[in-house]
Write an enzyme that holds these catalytic residues in place. Sequence first.
Site, PDB file in Angstrom:
ATOM      1  N   GLU A   1      30.203  38.550  39.211  1.00 15.55           N
ATOM      2  CA  GLU A   1      30.408  37.667  40.372  1.00 15.55           C
ATOM      3  C   GLU A   1      29.530  38.183  41.512  1.00 15.55           C
ATOM      4  O   GLU A   1      29.310  39.396  41.639  1.00 15.55           O
ATOM      5  CB  GLU A   1      31.885  37.757  40.781  1.00 15.55           C
ATOM      6  CG  GLU A   1      32.256  37.098  42.102  1.00 15.55           C
ATOM      7  CD  GLU A   1      33.694  37.427  42.550  1.00 15.55           C
ATOM      8  OE1 GLU A   1      34.177  38.536  42.278  1.00 15.55           O
ATOM      9  OE2 GLU A   1      34.316  36.537  43.162  1.00 15.55           O
TER      10      GLU A   1
ATOM     11  N   LYS B   1      34.388  28.718  42.034  1.00 14.07           N
ATOM     12  CA  LYS B   1      35.636  29.457  41.860  1.00 14.07           C
ATOM     13  C   LYS B   1      36.847  28.662  42.351  1.00 14.07           C
ATOM     14  O   LYS B   1      36.909  28.239  43.512  1.00 14.07           O
ATOM     15  CB  LYS B   1      35.542  30.783  42.625  1.00 14.07           C
ATOM     16  CG  LYS B   1      36.667  31.771  42.381  1.00 14.07           C
ATOM     17  CD  LYS B   1      36.325  33.089  43.065  1.00 14.07           C
ATOM     18  CE  LYS B   1      37.362  34.149  42.833  1.00 14.07           C
ATOM     19  NZ  LYS B   1      36.950  35.444  43.504  1.00 14.07           N
TER      20      LYS B   1
ATOM     21  N   CYS C   1      36.306  36.055  38.497  1.00  9.70           N
ATOM     22  CA  CYS C   1      37.181  37.069  39.058  1.00  9.70           C
ATOM     23  C   CYS C   1      38.668  36.736  39.077  1.00  9.70           C
ATOM     24  O   CYS C   1      39.318  36.839  38.055  1.00  9.70           O
ATOM     25  CB  CYS C   1      36.686  37.451  40.460  1.00  9.70           C
ATOM     26  SG  CYS C   1      37.192  39.112  40.878  1.00  9.70           S
TER      27      CYS C   1
END
Length: 303
Positions: free
Chosen positions: A46, A126, A171
Amino acid sequence: SREIIIAGAQMGPIARDESRASAVARMVALLDRAARLGAQMVVFPELALTTFFPRWFMADQQEIDIFFETAMPNDAVAPLFARARALGIAFTFGFAEKRIADGRVRRFNTSIMVDTAGEVVAHYRKIHLPGHAEHEPWRAFQHLEKRYFEPGEAFFETVPLLGGRFSMAICNDRRWPETYREMALRGAEVATIGYNTPLHYAQMPDHDHLQSFHNHLCMQAGAYQNGMWVVGVGKTGVEEGCALLGQSCIVAPTGEIVAMAGTVGDEVIVAVCDLDRCAEIREHVFNFARNRRPAMYPLLSAT
Ligand code: ING
């Protein structure tokens, strides 16, 4: 069997003032090493182009925007795209994306998938943004993802690549079981997940010693319960004074970790991933058609 050699390209700290050129040069070196190990796909962390800047409160949007890319690909990442294309290697990496959409500026924590010809074949923005939106000085460091990014509005898509089906997550997404289930229901066989995970979790310091355990627990469970390969790749080491978790790993559909990083720096891990092994799980214990009972989980699909 459908064997693909997949590499995780873990990265050590990226300094706040480290240039894009420097980070990209490190990524190219990792790509070269992965190629020597036979990799056909390389997964980067990331926010792989910059330091994890949400650790600081910044009031000035121009200062914040220093960390964002306004185009992708762009000149800074050209050497990476060129080398990957020359080697015929697909890759994914995360970056802070600033884009104009619906006539307004939008900022996302984004990951892209690039095919063996160097073409961007998928974006993922995300969905699960952790942290907080306001300056909280009580913290040893901030985690302002909810301030600097908007949550992604597109679903967990799957992409056909190298004879398999790939999905990207980023993540915090890896902590949510919904991430893997949604991907698996869409036919994903490999989940690629970059992360930047501090060892210190300010709201619950008693759990700091559990960061490594939770990291692997989530990805091993996600892999096993959905019969998928999971490739989790961290930005690691002490980055601007903040210790970030390493232990990047490749998890088989059985939930077994088949490769793991042993350092907290730039390191390549690699595994031969037979995508047909997903069937060992998806045709038996987690045969969704035969054994899953979505009508009995009405709250799972409730918003
Ligand atoms: N970082 C962390 C992650 O989800 C975090 C935030 C750390 C959540 C520790 C819970 C525990 O891995 C990012 N960037 O999402």
